[in-house]
Scaffold this active site. Structure first.
Site, PDB file in Angstrom:
ATOM      1  N   CYS A   1       7.345  -0.442  -4.310  1.00 23.34           N
ATOM      2  CA  CYS A   1       6.674  -1.035  -3.151  1.00 23.34           C
ATOM      3  C   CYS A   1       7.346  -0.582  -1.851  1.00 23.34           C
ATOM      4  CB  CYS A   1       6.638  -2.553  -3.279  1.00 23.34           C
ATOM      5  SG  CYS A   1       5.334  -3.315  -2.282  1.00 23.34           S
TER       6      CYS A   1
ATOM      7  N   HIS B   1       4.552  -3.918  -8.980  1.00 27.12           N
ATOM      8  CA  HIS B   1       5.629  -4.816  -9.379  1.00 27.12           C
ATOM      9  C   HIS B   1       5.467  -5.173 -10.850  1.00 27.12           C
ATOM     10  CE1 HIS B   1       7.082  -5.466  -5.299  1.00 27.12           C
ATOM     11  NE2 HIS B   1       5.832  -5.669  -4.910  1.00 27.12           N
TER      12      HIS B   1
END
Length: 485
Positions: free
Chosen positions: A332, A428
């Site tokens: 991310c 994630h």
């Protein structure tokens, strides 16, 4: 419908873990249980079944209840970012930002929406277990409070106060809370629990009775240090303050702790692997040269964290690691840092700014107001995986033509450098997939990925619930919950 709220004498006294333990213990009794936290502040978040986001601890508590995490479980989430501001999430969606100047006034106005979520959940369960935030003894924050006594009184929910004996001063912290809160708030508290006790609980009998006598509240048990809690994903950044040195014979995976690190529980599944050692590298320490893998984690303020990474000299360590042929993984915000440039023209993370990245992937990122929140499945590194997206911004450039993952909906995610040593992904939860974990570890010559992370977390929830039930008066807690405030 019954309800009970667990508040603490301070932060990190174990509220989240005890709520999860009680939720699982009551679920084992055949009750329909739902967790609830009116307001949370954390950069560790999870995507919900309704496409929102909540604190990671509340997602775990929902799993403890054997139900899907929903945005109503944590209606107000504050995610700290740069310049003393926090992103405000209401009912799972970004509402804007709050600064230190308007925080109290703004949060007080959210009570109606908090109660809406609470009453929706009440309608679908037998009992709700509510978690407070911080401490009711923070009387300087009492005006406009929606996290502790403000909520308890508005929803008429009785409170059990938790004290942490491991940090010392538990008698003073419990009795002192009684002394400083006002009479009406004190009347909401029906008793206390002692948490994190090491040794023979009988040694604390005199202290236990002293708390009962001085506070006027009955005790509901002395809970030992719950060792299985270490196998649960952590939401609290306090855990990052306890770095460990690597053990011999293991390949080292190093992750620098940037100031606004987020979703560091992404790395928890790596702790299952006997062939590797995970080191969270705190500020002031170099990234070890012997690391086999460097992981750049998520960030709530990517530009500020990129600047902090350079200020620590970690960029030099990472580039040296790359020259040695070491593996680098960016997740991310960490993926964005691996690119050539990060721009925030609208000032979403602070003042409008841009910064050079590490330049290890041929991509650039521009932050934008739209936030992507979704669960995904697909393949990465030739292995099946699943995870979730939670990010603001668009990453473009030639590098994305060599994508990291192919998703089941036909789209692609992330990028891999031409040498195959640098991976970047917006996903994630990747390492929770056994196949994905095995494929990554194989690249550093480690056999792994054999254990099911979700099953391990579920077993840990069973373990803490069993130990909690052994040492707490659950029947007494149920009577308090059923009687109401």
């Amino acid at each position: 419908m019954a309800a009970l709220m667990l508040q603490g004498t301070g932060s990190d006294v174990g509220k989240s873990v005890l709520v999860a333990a009680l939720c699982r213990a009551l679920t084992h009794r055949g009750l329909r249980v739902r967790p609830f936290k009116p307001q949370n502040m954390s950069n560790n978040a999870a995507v919900t079944v309704d496409g929102g986001e909540i604190g990671r601890a509340q997602a775990l508590q929902a799993i403890a209840c054997r139900t899907e995490p929903h945005s109503d479980v944590n209606p107000v989430l504050l995610k700290p970012q740069a310049d003393r501001t926090s992103q405000l999430i209401v009912h799972g969606r970004v509402r804007g930002t709050l600064g230190s100047g308007n925080f109290r006034e703004a949060r007080g106005a959210l009570m109606t929406e908090v109660l809406e979520s609470y009453h929706r959940l009440r309608a679908e369960c037998d009992i709700m277990i509510v978690e407070g935030a911080g401490s009711p003894a923070e009387i300087n924050l009492r005006a406009g409070d929606i996290a502790n006594m403000g909520f308890a009184r508005a929803a008429n929910v009785p409170v059990i106060l938790i004290g942490d004996i491991d940090r010392g001063g538990v008698i003073a912290s419990l009795v002192g809370t009684r002394a400083v809160i006002d009479t009406q708030d004190a009347a909401m508290i029906r008793g206390f629990l002692i948490n994190k006790f090491r040794g023979d609980p009988a040694l604390f009998d005199d202290g236990y009775r002293a708390i009962e006598a001085r506070s006027g509240w009955p005790g509901f048990g002395v809970i030992p240090w719950l060792k299985a809690a270490a196998r649960l994903p952590s939401e609290d950044a306090v855990i990052l303050e306890r770095p460990a040195d690597p053990r011999e014979g293991r390949k080292l995976i190093a992750c620098p702790i940037v100031p606004r690190i987020s979703n560091f529980d992404d790395l928890d599944p790596l702790k299952l692997e006997p062939g590797v050692e995970l080191m969270m590298v705190p500020p002031g320490r170099p990234i070890p040269a012997e690391a086999a893998v460097v992981v750049l984690p998520g960030s709530k303020a990517t530009i500020a964290d990129m600047a902090a990474l350079r200020a620590e000299g970690w960029d030099i360590d990472i580039l040296a690691h790359h020259r040695r042929g070491g593996l680098i993984v960016g997740l991310c915000g960490g993926y964005q840092m691996l690119g050539r440039r990060i721009a925030d023209p609208l000032g979403l993370e602070g003042a409008p700014a841009e910064i050079d990245g590490l330049g290890l992937l041929d991509v650039e990122t521009t932050l934008s107001p739209a936030k992507t929140l979704r669960h995904v499945r697909g393949t990465a590194l030739g292995a099946a995986m699943e995870g979730y997206e939670m990010h603001m911004g668009e990453t473009t450039g030639p590098g994305i033509e060599r994508s990291f993952a192919r998703l089941d909906d036909g789209t692609h995610d992330g990028a891999i450098d031409p040498g195959g040593h640098v991976f970047g992904s917006y996903l994630h939860g990747l390492f929770a997939s056994s196949g994905m974990r095995r494929a990554m570890l194989a690249r550093i010559g480690v056999a792994g990925g054999g254990r099911d992370y979700a099953a391990d977390v579920d077993a840990a929830l069973d373990a803490i619930a069993a130990e909690f039930a052994e040492h707490a008066d659950i029947d007494g807690l149920l009577r308090v919950a059923e009687a109401g405030a």
